[in-house]
Design a protein around this motif. Structure first.
Motif, PDB file in Angstrom:
ATOM      1  N   TRP A 128       0.800  -1.509   0.089  1.00 25.39           N
ATOM      2  CA  TRP A 128       0.098  -0.057  -0.019  1.00 25.39           C
ATOM      3  C   TRP A 128       0.800   1.118   0.004  1.00 25.39           C
ATOM      4  CZ3 TRP A 128      -4.359   0.395  -1.847  1.00 25.39           C
ATOM      5  CH2 TRP A 128      -5.234   1.723  -1.391  1.00 25.39           C
ATOM      6  N   ALA A 131       1.532   1.944  -3.641  1.00 25.42           N
ATOM      7  CA  ALA A 131       0.272   2.284  -3.937  1.00 25.42           C
ATOM      8  C   ALA A 131       0.053   3.952  -3.927  1.00 25.42           C
ATOM      9  CB  ALA A 131      -1.022   1.751  -3.790  1.00 25.42           C
ATOM     10  N   PHE A 144      -4.721   7.751 -14.316  1.00 30.25           N
ATOM     11  CA  PHE A 144      -5.660   6.732 -13.461  1.00 30.25           C
ATOM     12  C   PHE A 144      -6.971   6.405 -13.999  1.00 30.25           C
ATOM     13  CE2 PHE A 144      -1.994   7.079 -10.519  1.00 30.25           C
ATOM     14  CZ  PHE A 144      -1.958   5.745  -9.787  1.00 30.25           C
ATOM     15  N   PHE A 188      -8.960  -0.209  -6.483  1.00 36.09           N
ATOM     16  CA  PHE A 188      -7.488  -0.108  -6.730  1.00 36.09           C
ATOM     17  C   PHE A 188      -6.906  -1.316  -7.038  1.00 36.09           C
ATOM     18  CE2 PHE A 188      -3.192   0.386  -6.331  1.00 36.09           C
ATOM     19  CZ  PHE A 188      -2.829   2.000  -6.824  1.00 36.09           C
ATOM     20  N   CYS A 189      -6.682  -1.889  -8.253  1.00 39.00           N
ATOM     21  CA  CYS A 189      -6.387  -3.173  -8.707  1.00 39.00           C
ATOM     22  C   CYS A 189      -4.769  -3.627  -8.868  1.00 39.00           C
ATOM     23  CB  CYS A 189      -7.175  -3.127  -9.971  1.00 39.00           C
ATOM     24  SG  CYS A 189      -8.945  -3.114  -9.691  1.00 39.00           S
ATOM     25  N   PHE A 190      -4.342  -4.516  -8.065  1.00 37.85           N
ATOM     26  CA  PHE A 190      -3.074  -4.929  -8.311  1.00 37.85           C
ATOM     27  C   PHE A 190      -2.856  -6.075  -9.286  1.00 37.85           C
ATOM     28  CE2 PHE A 190      -3.515  -2.808  -4.061  1.00 37.85           C
ATOM     29  CZ  PHE A 190      -2.153  -2.449  -3.909  1.00 37.85           C
ATOM     30  N   ARG A 213       2.201  -4.395 -10.376  1.00 37.05           N
ATOM     31  CA  ARG A 213       1.925  -3.218 -11.281  1.00 37.05           C
ATOM     32  C   ARG A 213       0.517  -3.011 -10.823  1.00 37.05           C
ATOM     33  NH1 ARG A 213       5.582  -3.299 -15.773  1.00 37.05           N
ATOM     34  NH2 ARG A 213       7.006  -5.055 -15.618  1.00 37.05           N
ATOM     35  N   CYS A 214       0.184  -1.634 -11.366  1.00 32.83           N
ATOM     36  CA  CYS A 214      -1.196  -1.226 -11.055  1.00 32.83           C
ATOM     37  C   CYS A 214      -2.063  -1.252 -12.520  1.00 32.83           C
ATOM     38  CB  CYS A 214      -1.083   0.287 -10.486  1.00 32.83           C
ATOM     39  SG  CYS A 214      -2.616   1.060 -10.259  1.00 32.83           S
ATOM     40  N   ASN A 216      -5.000   0.021 -12.570  1.00 29.84           N
ATOM     41  CA  ASN A 216      -5.632   1.211 -13.020  1.00 29.84           C
ATOM     42  C   ASN A 216      -4.933   2.168 -13.919  1.00 29.84           C
ATOM     43  OD1 ASN A 216      -6.239   0.270 -10.191  1.00 29.84           O
ATOM     44  ND2 ASN A 216      -7.858   1.836 -10.691  1.00 29.84           N
ATOM     45  N   ARG A 222       1.888   0.938 -17.573  1.00 33.78           N
ATOM     46  CA  ARG A 222       1.847  -0.433 -16.590  1.00 33.78           C
ATOM     47  C   ARG A 222       2.897  -1.292 -16.981  1.00 33.78           C
ATOM     48  NH1 ARG A 222      -2.966  -1.672 -17.675  1.00 33.78           N
ATOM     49  NH2 ARG A 222      -2.771  -3.591 -18.996  1.00 33.78           N
ATOM     50  N   PRO A 292      -8.884  -1.835  -2.334  1.00 31.88           N
ATOM     51  CA  PRO A 292      -7.898  -2.950  -3.175  1.00 31.88           C
ATOM     52  C   PRO A 292      -8.395  -3.986  -3.420  1.00 31.88           C
ATOM     53  CG  PRO A 292      -6.864  -2.349  -0.926  1.00 31.88           C
ATOM     54  CD  PRO A 292      -8.324  -1.602  -0.913  1.00 31.88           C
TER      55      PRO A 292
END
Length: 838
Positions: A128, A131, A144, A188-190, A213-214, A216, A222, A292
């Motif tokens: 986090w 993030a 985003f 919030f997508c991992f 990696r994110c 979003n 990404r 998340p």
């Protein structure tokens, strides 16, 4: 209005209709980001930062840094000078110096090393915290995406849904539907990746990085190597392997417990916020509650077993996604129930009460008696997050098995047939970013990119050798490989529609049938050792590819390729910037510095860009020799002007395409230019001393039929490219409704008096009649074309070029070519709408 976007109801946004030109443009232009005038801080000056960046990237040690700084000091005081202006000058100086000493003599030697295993401490950067760093970065903030979308493109009849980014998939939409409706909630997508890697060249020192990696952020950011790209956030411990214990259930479970316990510290805050949410005011000034989720787990099969806690490829149910039985892995026509977290938890609870009964339940499900760390994160079912990996399942999986079968069959046919295929592989047409090979028989590498390229070249090179009469096993195998290539090309598309997903499902049945026919043929074959058992996980995993695409977008979103690229810098850091002790600590320290350098470099580049746009740029940065440009075509490798008669005289002696060059060109100018809108007051006469300028390089920009983005092909038309003649092929627009394939013969520009300057190409069209299709062409889905005689070559404007093409000469049929449909996604899609014979 070609595009329609429907947003998740919680977004409170109306459906959006857009034209092609509008689609993809930022819908809410934001105010210009403030620019930091000193973005190199905390370094004292830009020079300090750039020196530190170079030293870091070059992996300079302490003595090298001190020596370089001392040299810079002497230069600034006028005590020394450096005359090199670029790398080329330095190389030439070294060449002159090296010529004065005795050169090395190369010898091949083999040095055995005893295999060692070590256990590493675990290191973690809380997920986090990473993030929050992303959210605080002003360069990333506008990119985003928070709301799930369903996006459609009109296909001429109706709006057809397509899948690209993760937020276009059903999983994002479903997750957002489960979030609280009384607050502004957003996912919030991992994306998490984990895999062991060899750090030392001899393989005794290993690392176990975890990359995040994110989802979003758009795929270009990404999966890129700059800010917003992948970051190593965890270094997992490697449990030493004991020969006496390896493979025993207790020891296997021990490794899985350590893996999941090590992940726990990484995910603690993520698990907490997945239940309560995290309040954050985003760049668009909207306060959101971020929840998340582990949207995607990217890994090879071994790591998927660790993530899902299944027992592996020998267990009763060896798929991490569904409950297919071991003996039915190759049954692609069947569908099996999907795994759920609930049944895994229920079985584990039974195990805690009664080990015997619980073990029976877990064994039936193919699960280990270990608590899964991903269960702590709400809506992060690991069986749904685990995703199809094209690299390991296909290029390093199914294709390797097919390649081994191909080698066995060629060996059985004899040395002459092996040699014929080898020669045809070696002569495969060159193409940019395509690895080329001199052999397929003695392949020893395990590079997935090379394996992907080899699959295309081996198939076309073996077509004329493995026919129904001389090798029924080989012919059946070619049908399997043909279907494999179809599936690989379909699955690898960066944008999918309902139609492409249906095509994948249909092609899986074709592959299933072709494989069963091959197995039956192999069963009765005199060739020893042909594979009869195809019940292994990688023969099954692509069964879930279409489901993953519907749930999480295109396969590039969860590919291990961009993550495995990060192994290279880790290995370099070990070899060049560590002393072999406390390896994880040293490597992660270097990785953190490099990540910080990327962040600073991005801000410095923004400052430079703004200053350039404001007129503060240096005119010396402009290209002193710009390449000729006309529309979507760029000409390069420009030669000196030559009289047209000299071209005809010299070229005509070697190539019939140049015979009558001047007259043919004169007829073309006078007959064709009026059709292109040029008014000719009189017949244009081309004198013998008319000057033309040859170009041996051509860039063709075109719009991809897959993702509608600009793509570029690099075409060569030269007697000498890396010591070999190279005359590439292309697809051109011959008439308004007619496109044909051609081979480049000659590219040139000229100036016509009172008319203008023009760029033309002399090309050999592949438009000759070829007759009825052969059975092998239909069975193997080959697209055949035939070239007209060289003397029938024609002139065309370079503006008529659509894109480049790869045409493989058919060894058994003079002047005929097999179109390489699988050279890239755009060509694959284009060829689907063309007849097999032309």
């Amino acid at each position: 209005m070609e595009f329609k976007t429907m947003y998740h109801p919680s977004a409170g946004r109306e459906p959006l209709l857009q034209t092609f030109e509008e689609f993809g443009v930022n819908l809410h232009p934001e105010e210009e980001l403030p620019v930091n005038e000193e973005p190199w801080r905390p370094f004292c000056s830009r020079g300090d930062f750039e020196f530190a960046e170079i030293a870091l990237n070059a992996a300079l040690n302490k003595s090298q840094i001190n020596a370089l700084l001392a040299l810079i000091g002497r230069i600034s005081r006028g005590e020394s000078r450096v005359t090199f202006s670029n790398d080329n000058e330095l190389r030439k100086a070294w060449e002159h110096a090296a010529a004065q000493v005795t050169p090395f003599v190369k010898h091949d030697i083999t040095v055995p090393y005893k295999k060692e295993q070590r256990v590493y401490e675990t290191h973690a950067l809380p997920l986090w915290d990473w993030a929050l760093d992303l959210l605080a970065n002003p360069l990333l903030a506008p990119h985003f995406v928070w709301d799930a979308q369903r996006v459609f493109k009109h296909n001429g009849r109706e709006f057809e849904r397509f899948y690209n980014e993760p937020w276009m998939g059903d999983r994002w939409w479903d997750f957002q539907s489960r979030l609280p409706s009384d607050i502004k909630a957003a996912p919030f997508c991992f994306i998490l990746y984990a895999d062991k890697t060899r750090l030392s060249s001899h393989g005794t020192v290993k690392g176990y990085p975890v990359v995040v990696r994110c989802a979003n952020l758009p795929v270009g950011i990404r999966n890129g190597e700059g800010i917003g790209g992948g970051r190593v956030v965890r270094w997992l411990p490697i449990v030493s392997e004991d020969a006496d214990e390896e493979g025993k259930p207790g020891f296997v479970n021990l490794k899985r417990v350590i893996w999941h316990e090590a992940f726990l510290k990484l995910l603690e805050l993520v698990a907490q916020h997945s239940k309560s949410g995290y309040s954050h005011t985003c760049y668009d000034k909207i306060a959101r509650w971020l929840f998340p989720i582990i949207l995607i787990l990217s890994a090879d099969y071994e790591e998927q077993c660790m993530m899902s806690l299944i027992r592996g490829h020998h267990s009763k149910c060896p798929c991490p996604v569904c409950l297919v039985l071991l003996e039915e892995l190759s049954e692609l026509s069947k569908t099996f129930a999907f795994r759920t977290v609930e049944e895994a938890i229920a079985a584990l609870n039974v195990y805690k009460v009664s080990k015997a009964r619980g073990e029976e339940l877990l064994k039936a499900l193919g699960l280990c008696a270990v608590t899964n760390v991903f269960w702590l994160i709400v809506h992060s079912d690991p069986h749904q997050a685990i995703s199809f990996d094209r690299l390991h399942a296909l290029h390093l999986g199914m294709w390797r098995h097919l390649l081994e079968e191909l080698k066995k069959i060629l060996k059985a046919l004899g040395r002459d047939e092996e040699s014929k295929v080898e020669k045809q592989v070696a002569s495969f047409p060159r193409w940019r970013n395509l690895n080329h090979f001199s052999t397929i028989i003695h392949i020893t590498f395990s590079d997935g990119n090379k394996m992907q390229d080899l699959s295309k070249q081996a198939f076309y090179s073996a077509v004329n050798v493995l026919n129904q009469r001389t090798s029924p096993e080989g012919y059946k195998l070619l049908r399997v490989i043909s279907s494999y290539l179809q599936l690989d090309s379909y699955i690898g598309l960066d944008v999918h529609t309902s139609s492409t997903l249906a095509a994948i499902d249909a092609e899986l049945l074709v592959f299933d049938s072709a494989l069963k026919e091959y197995i039956e043929c192999a069963l009765n074959s005199p060739i020893v050792g042909l594979k009869l058992d195809w019940d292994f996980p990688k023969a099954h995993l692509w069964k879930h590819a279409t489901r993953d695409i519907r749930m999480k977008g295109a396969v590039r979103n969860y590919s291990t390729r961009p993550n495995e690229k990060l192994h290279g810098p880790l290995k370099e850091a070990y070899e060049r910037q560590s002393n072999g002790k406390d390896v994880a600590d040293q490597i992660l320290r270097v990785d953190t510095r490099k990540f910080a350098a990327k962040m600073l470099r991005a801000h410095v580049d923004v400052l430079d860009e703004r200053r350039t746009l404001a007129g503060e740029g240096n005119d010396d940065d402009e290209d002193p020799n710009p390449v000729a440009f006309e529309g979507h075509i760029k000409l390069g490798s420009t030669q000196q002007p030559v009289a047209i008669q000299d071209i005809e005289t010299h070229g005509g002696q070697l190539d019939r395409a140049f015979q009558g060059f001047r007259k043919k060109f004169s007829d073309f100018i006078n007959n064709s230019l009026p059709m292109y809108g040029y008014r000719l007051e009189r017949w244009v006469t081309i004198p013998t001393n008319f000057l033309i300028r040859e170009h041996r390089f051509l860039k063709v920009h075109y719009e991809s039929t897959v993702d509608w983005k600009q793509t570029t092909d690099y075409l060569r038309c030269t007697p000498g490219f890396h010591g070999q003649p190279r005359y590439d092929c292309a697809l051109i627009q011959l008439a308004q409704e007619v496109s044909v394939f051609v081979r480049l013969v000659f590219i040139f520009s000229c100036q016509l008096l009172d008319v203008g300057s023009f760029e033309f190409a002399l090309v050999q069209p592949f438009t000759a009649g070829i007759g009825a299709s052969r059975r092998s062409d239909r069975d193997l889905r080959l697209t055949c074309v035939k070239a007209v005689p060289r003397a029938s070559s024609i002139f065309v404007p370079v503006q008529s070029f659509i894109r480049g093409a790869v045409c493989f000469p058919d060894p058994d049929h003079r002047d005929e070519f097999l179109m390489v449909d699988h050279i890239d996604s755009d060509m694959f899609v284009r060829m689907k709408s063309r007849p097999a014979r032309q």
